[in-house]
Design a protein around this motif. Structure first.
Motif, PDB file in Angstrom:
ATOM      1  N   LEU A 153       2.021  -5.485  24.143  1.00 54.03           N
ATOM      2  CA  LEU A 153       3.024  -4.264  24.679  1.00 54.03           C
ATOM      3  C   LEU A 153       4.502  -5.092  24.884  1.00 54.03           C
ATOM      4  N   ASN A 154       4.514  -6.414  25.212  1.00 53.62           N
ATOM      5  CA  ASN A 154       5.749  -6.915  25.564  1.00 53.62           C
ATOM      6  C   ASN A 154       6.351  -7.307  24.035  1.00 53.62           C
ATOM      7  N   LEU A 155       5.498  -7.724  23.334  1.00 53.27           N
ATOM      8  CA  LEU A 155       5.839  -8.286  22.016  1.00 53.27           C
ATOM      9  C   LEU A 155       6.612  -7.102  21.240  1.00 53.27           C
ATOM     10  N   ALA A 156       6.089  -6.160  21.426  1.00 60.99           N
ATOM     11  CA  ALA A 156       6.551  -4.539  20.844  1.00 60.99           C
ATOM     12  C   ALA A 156       7.769  -4.535  21.438  1.00 60.99           C
ATOM     13  N   LEU A 157       8.151  -4.804  22.634  1.00 62.99           N
ATOM     14  CA  LEU A 157       9.385  -4.288  23.323  1.00 62.99           C
ATOM     15  C   LEU A 157      10.577  -5.385  22.817  1.00 62.99           C
ATOM     16  N   LEU A 158      10.085  -6.425  22.026  1.00 65.94           N
ATOM     17  CA  LEU A 158      11.102  -7.404  21.496  1.00 65.94           C
ATOM     18  C   LEU A 158      11.370  -6.983  20.139  1.00 65.94           C
ATOM     19  N   PHE A 159      11.133  -6.124  19.488  1.00 66.09           N
ATOM     20  CA  PHE A 159      11.369  -5.388  18.157  1.00 66.09           C
ATOM     21  C   PHE A 159      13.048  -5.408  18.329  1.00 66.09           C
ATOM     22  N   PRO A 160      13.677  -6.178  17.372  1.00 68.77           N
ATOM     23  CA  PRO A 160      15.109  -6.030  17.829  1.00 68.77           C
ATOM     24  C   PRO A 160      16.013  -4.926  17.289  1.00 68.77           C
ATOM     25  N   PHE A 161      15.360  -4.127  16.670  1.00 65.58           N
ATOM     26  CA  PHE A 161      16.397  -2.937  16.016  1.00 65.58           C
ATOM     27  C   PHE A 161      15.904  -1.733  16.733  1.00 65.58           C
ATOM     28  N   GLY A 199      10.522   3.584  21.231  1.00 73.60           N
ATOM     29  CA  GLY A 199       9.841   3.465  20.025  1.00 73.60           C
ATOM     30  C   GLY A 199       8.854   2.663  19.631  1.00 73.60           C
ATOM     31  N   SER A 200       9.357   1.263  19.736  1.00 73.39           N
ATOM     32  CA  SER A 200       8.461   0.261  19.023  1.00 73.39           C
ATOM     33  C   SER A 200       7.335   0.093  20.264  1.00 73.39           C
ATOM     34  N   GLY A 201       7.583   0.318  21.494  1.00 71.97           N
ATOM     35  CA  GLY A 201       6.718   0.256  22.607  1.00 71.97           C
ATOM     36  C   GLY A 201       5.878   1.130  22.634  1.00 71.97           C
ATOM     37  N   GLU A 202       6.286   2.468  22.356  1.00 72.38           N
ATOM     38  CA  GLU A 202       5.386   3.610  22.126  1.00 72.38           C
ATOM     39  C   GLU A 202       4.351   3.495  21.288  1.00 72.38           C
ATOM     40  N   LEU A 253       3.668   9.003  27.352  1.00 72.43           N
ATOM     41  CA  LEU A 253       4.162   9.279  28.554  1.00 72.43           C
ATOM     42  C   LEU A 253       4.071   8.063  29.786  1.00 72.43           C
ATOM     43  N   ILE A 254       2.993   7.213  29.421  1.00 70.78           N
ATOM     44  CA  ILE A 254       2.818   6.271  30.412  1.00 70.78           C
ATOM     45  C   ILE A 254       3.781   4.955  29.870  1.00 70.78           C
ATOM     46  N   SER A 255       4.075   4.921  28.530  1.00 73.36           N
ATOM     47  CA  SER A 255       4.839   3.904  27.836  1.00 73.36           C
ATOM     48  C   SER A 255       6.366   4.106  28.474  1.00 73.36           C
ATOM     49  N   LEU A 256       6.797   5.341  28.341  1.00 73.71           N
ATOM     50  CA  LEU A 256       8.128   5.576  28.753  1.00 73.71           C
ATOM     51  C   LEU A 256       8.323   5.630  30.279  1.00 73.71           C
ATOM     52  N   VAL A 257       7.568   6.066  31.059  1.00 73.06           N
ATOM     53  CA  VAL A 257       7.507   5.799  32.575  1.00 73.06           C
ATOM     54  C   VAL A 257       7.667   4.611  32.864  1.00 73.06           C
ATOM     55  N   TYR A 258       6.774   3.691  32.683  1.00 77.65           N
ATOM     56  CA  TYR A 258       6.588   2.393  32.811  1.00 77.65           C
ATOM     57  C   TYR A 258       7.804   1.395  32.432  1.00 77.65           C
ATOM     58  N   PHE A 259       7.998   1.341  31.072  1.00 75.69           N
ATOM     59  CA  PHE A 259       8.730   0.427  30.740  1.00 75.69           C
ATOM     60  C   PHE A 259      10.243   0.901  30.672  1.00 75.69           C
ATOM     61  N   GLN A 260      10.566   2.194  30.393  1.00 74.52           N
ATOM     62  CA  GLN A 260      11.720   2.586  30.316  1.00 74.52           C
ATOM     63  C   GLN A 260      12.299   3.255  31.848  1.00 74.52           C
TER      64      GLN A 260
END
Length: 303
Positions: free
Chosen positions: A242-250, A256-259, A278-285
């Motif tokens: 999940l955290n690697l997906a958040l590192l997507f630089p673009f 988007g990449s996290g979701e 929903l969970i991804s947006l609420v937690y990460f963002q």
């Protein structure tokens, strides 16, 4: 060109990419389920909010120990403030590099340029190492061999960088950091500052393990808030991906990449794409970016 101008110039492309991914993902959303989940959110969500300042404190404490290895250069209060600044900058900078770019502001406010920068870099690496340690253990318990192998591979790679700093390509690293700060750093001093005593590295790894565990308890509570039945051990196992997906630089702060990654990993345990998004947006963002980022931006504007 200063840091704010660089941020402004790069944001438009990231925003477009994030929006395009989200527009595509919206086709997978059951809007009736989405509205019902939001409307009937469990009051346990308040626990997730309550955890947030303690999670940030552990991150600030870890960085403080690294920063003050040769004496007291920064107070716990300022470490907490700069951690919030890093969260705010993550909104605008690629690959969650705000945690490193915060050193730009730390330097402007407190001096000690190389110490600020090197401590922020190794702080980020130690955090990632701890996450892969947790992930490898959890994946092994669940007998997810492919994920355990990936986590162990990343753990070994990061371990070499942290415990054998002579292997770090300092010239390349200096160029990348100079791109953001427009300042050439003293490579020898940066390298020396990076060579922490093993005792400090081990202590900060343990603090990172506590911080990640607390953070993903928060993630688990968010899942419970929307009545999603998921194993906490499974959450720890997939946390690294999940955290690697958040590192997507673009993308803008991994939106988007996290979701996309959350949808895939949740689908493996039969959780709908709607709830995953929903969970991804609420937690990460919301919880880990917007709320603390507001305070971080306020600190930047104040100073």
């Amino acid at each position: 060109m200063n840091l704010p101008k660089i941020i402004k110039n790069k944001n438009f492309l990231k925003l477009v990419v994030s929006l395009l991914i989200l527009l595509f993902l919206m086709k997978l959303v059951n809007y009736q389920l989405l509205w019902s989940s939001i409307k009937n959110i469990n009051s346990i969500f308040m626990v997730a909010l309550a955890i947030l300042p303690f999670s940030i404190f552990l991150r600030a404490w870890r960085w403080l120990i690294i920063m003050n290895k040769d004496g007291k250069l920064v107070s716990i209060k300022n470490a907490y403030y700069l951690t919030l600044v890093g969260v705010a900058l993550n909104i605008f900078l690629p690959a969650s590099s705000g945690d490193i770019a915060k050193s730009y502001y730390g330097y402007k406010w407190h001096g000690v340029k190389e110490e600020m920068l090197s401590s922020s870099i190794i702080d980020k690496l130690i955090a990632l190492l701890a996450l892969f340690i947790i992930g490898s253990v959890a994946a092994f318990v669940l007998k997810m061999d492919w994920l355990a192998a990936l986590s162990i591979l990343m753990m070994v790679a990061l371990g070499f960088l942290i415990f054998f700093p002579k292997l770090v390509p300092w010239r390349i690293l200096n160029w990348v950091l100079g791109f953001f700060t427009k300042t050439q750093l003293d490579e020898d001093k940066l390298k020396t500052s990076f060579a922490l005593p093993h005792k400090i590295k081990i202590i900060t790894i343990l603090i990172s393990i506590m911080a990640w565990t607390l953070s993903y308890i928060q993630f688990y509570v968010v899942c419970l808030s929307f009545n999603v039945d998921i194993s906490f051990t499974y959450i720890l196992a997939i946390a690294s991906l999940l955290n690697l997906a958040l590192l997507f630089p673009f993308t803008l702060n991994g939106i988007g990449s996290g979701e996309v990654m959350t949808i895939y990993l949740f689908s493996l345990v039969n959780i709908s794409p709607t709830l995953a998004i929903l969970i991804s947006l609420v937690y990460f963002q919301l919880l880990n970016t917007i709320i603390p980022g507001i305070f971080g931006l306020a600190i930047i504007l104040k100073k």
